[in-house]
Design a protein around this motif. Structure first.
Motif, PDB file in Angstrom:
ATOM      1  N   UNK A  36       0.835  -1.202   0.000  1.00 34.09           N
ATOM      2  CA  UNK A  36       0.000   0.000   0.000  1.00 34.09           C
ATOM      3  C   UNK A  36       0.869   1.251   0.000  1.00 34.09           C
ATOM      4  N   UNK A  37       1.930   1.212   0.809  1.00 35.18           N
ATOM      5  CA  UNK A  37       2.842   2.355   0.876  1.00 35.18           C
ATOM      6  C   UNK A  37       3.509   2.589  -0.483  1.00 35.18           C
ATOM      7  N   UNK A  38       3.875   1.515  -1.151  1.00 34.60           N
ATOM      8  CA  UNK A  38       4.486   1.638  -2.485  1.00 34.60           C
ATOM      9  C   UNK A  38       3.514   2.295  -3.463  1.00 34.60           C
ATOM     10  N   UNK A  39       2.242   1.889  -3.406  1.00 36.74           N
ATOM     11  CA  UNK A  39       1.243   2.471  -4.303  1.00 36.74           C
ATOM     12  C   UNK A  39       1.029   3.947  -3.992  1.00 36.74           C
ATOM     13  N   UNK A  40       1.000   4.270  -2.709  1.00 36.13           N
ATOM     14  CA  UNK A  40       0.842   5.668  -2.304  1.00 36.13           C
ATOM     15  C   UNK A  40       1.995   6.529  -2.829  1.00 36.13           C
ATOM     16  N   UNK A  41       3.175   5.916  -2.889  1.00 37.56           N
ATOM     17  CA  UNK A  41       4.373   6.637  -3.348  1.00 37.56           C
ATOM     18  C   UNK A  41       4.551   6.591  -4.862  1.00 37.56           C
ATOM     19  N   UNK A  42       3.579   5.983  -5.545  1.00 46.25           N
ATOM     20  CA  UNK A  42       3.628   5.943  -7.003  1.00 46.25           C
ATOM     21  C   UNK A  42       4.419   4.794  -7.584  1.00 46.25           C
ATOM     22  N   UNK A  43       4.877   3.861  -6.734  1.00 51.24           N
ATOM     23  CA  UNK A  43       5.656   2.716  -7.220  1.00 51.24           C
ATOM     24  C   UNK A  43       4.700   1.544  -7.468  1.00 51.24           C
ATOM     25  N   UNK A  44       4.011   1.589  -8.587  1.00 58.16           N
ATOM     26  CA  UNK A  44       3.009   0.581  -8.901  1.00 58.16           C
ATOM     27  C   UNK A  44       3.625  -0.790  -9.165  1.00 58.16           C
ATOM     28  N   UNK A  45       4.816  -0.797  -9.736  1.00 54.72           N
ATOM     29  CA  UNK A  45       5.478  -2.068 -10.037  1.00 54.72           C
ATOM     30  C   UNK A  45       5.780  -2.832  -8.763  1.00 54.72           C
ATOM     31  N   UNK A  46       6.317  -2.140  -7.749  1.00 53.04           N
ATOM     32  CA  UNK A  46       6.613  -2.804  -6.480  1.00 53.04           C
ATOM     33  C   UNK A  46       5.322  -3.287  -5.821  1.00 53.04           C
ATOM     34  N   UNK A  47       4.288  -2.453  -5.862  1.00 51.52           N
ATOM     35  CA  UNK A  47       2.981  -2.829  -5.308  1.00 51.52           C
ATOM     36  C   UNK A  47       2.514  -4.156  -5.901  1.00 51.52           C
ATOM     37  N   UNK A  48       2.561  -4.255  -7.222  1.00 49.65           N
ATOM     38  CA  UNK A  48       2.072  -5.454  -7.902  1.00 49.65           C
ATOM     39  C   UNK A  48       2.948  -6.660  -7.604  1.00 49.65           C
ATOM     40  N   UNK A  49       4.260  -6.465  -7.607  1.00 50.28           N
ATOM     41  CA  UNK A  49       5.176  -7.581  -7.378  1.00 50.28           C
ATOM     42  C   UNK A  49       5.018  -8.169  -5.981  1.00 50.28           C
ATOM     43  N   UNK A  50       4.807  -7.329  -4.991  1.00 53.81           N
ATOM     44  CA  UNK A  50       4.608  -7.817  -3.630  1.00 53.81           C
ATOM     45  C   UNK A  50       3.336  -8.663  -3.528  1.00 53.81           C
ATOM     46  N   UNK A  51       2.300  -8.240  -4.224  1.00 56.95           N
ATOM     47  CA  UNK A  51       1.057  -9.007  -4.232  1.00 56.95           C
ATOM     48  C   UNK A  51       1.236 -10.320  -4.990  1.00 56.95           C
ATOM     49  N   UNK A  52       1.923 -10.264  -6.133  1.00 58.53           N
ATOM     50  CA  UNK A  52       2.155 -11.482  -6.922  1.00 58.53           C
ATOM     51  C   UNK A  52       2.898 -12.540  -6.102  1.00 58.53           C
ATOM     52  N   UNK A  53       3.843 -12.088  -5.309  1.00 60.21           N
ATOM     53  CA  UNK A  53       4.613 -13.013  -4.470  1.00 60.21           C
ATOM     54  C   UNK A  53       3.695 -13.759  -3.499  1.00 60.21           C
TER      55      UNK A  53
END
Length: 228
Positions: A154-171
């Motif tokens: 969530x913090x990554x998405x808030x900071x605009x890092x959509x790729x990290x957001x998605x990768x953490x969920x995929x894991x």
């Protein structure tokens, strides 16, 4: 009144929920007119407290009241963390009101007995698990719920890092796949991670709530019209 004349109020607690639900309406109910109501301070406070306080519930109530006073035919709350509030306040209004995830959770209980829940807001994980257990009890079905919360996504998405957001969920999807019949993304904001998911990671169903919520609120409005 036809579906093309419906006005639906959307209650948001985070900007991250806005785009997924707008896109879902565009695909599944493009004729509907949407009216948006926002208090983003709610999600920040929820992340600090971990619980929905009376003050937060009152602010949500005020948002719903503004929506209803504007003349909407139905109200949809887009933040799953506040789902319990809907049950407490819906009787105060004459228009249909749905939470972000209830229809999705009911569908998940129908689909399997081992349900994986992934959330990125601390309060959303336990809230979702509790509602799943309540639904399964009402349906007299035994389910096992495995919940994973990844606030850093969530913090990554808030900071605009959509790729990290998605990768953490995929894991986490990969980790839950061997033990679950179905996986849920607890929040609207997570729906984008399904679009970027490598389909070779898992073959089990993954449910997100935007599409299901759109169809459910439109159906509820239609049902009310028939009854009236």
């Amino acid at each position: 009144m036809s579906e093309a004349d419906y006005r639906i109020g959307l209650i948001h607690a985070t900007m991250n929920s806005v785009q997924p639900i707008l896109e879902a309406f565009q695909v599944h109910a493009p004729q509907v007119t949407l009216v948006n109501f926002m208090d983003e301070s709610l999600i920040f406070e929820l992340n600090e407290t971990g619980i929905v306080t009376k003050s937060m519930a009152r602010r949500l109530l005020n948002l719903v009241e503004k929506a209803v006073m504007s003349g909407v035919d139905g109200v949809l709350l887009t933040c799953s963390s506040f789902t319990p509030v809907v049950a407490e306040i819906r009787h105060l209004f004459d228009v249909p009101m749905l939470s972000a995830d209830l229809s999705m959770l009911e569908k998940a209980v129908e689909m399997g007995s081992r349900i994986g829940v992934i959330a990125t807001v601390e309060a959303a994980g336990p809230t979702t698990a509790t509602i799943l257990e309540k639904i399964s009890s009402e349906k007299q079905k035994d389910v096992v719920v495995k919940t994973v919360v990844i606030p850093e996504a969530f913090k990554a998405l808030q900071n605009g890092n959509r790729t990290q957001h998605d990768e953490l969920i995929h894991r986490e999807v990969q980790g839950l796949s061997n033990d679950c019949d179905v996986i849920l993304f607890a929040q609207f904001s997570m729906a984008r991670a399904l679009e970027t998911l490598d389909t070779t990671i898992t073959t089990i169903p993954i449910l997100t709530s935007p599409e299901i919520s759109v169809k459910s609120i439109v159906a509820e409005i239609s049902k009310k019209e028939i009854i009236v």
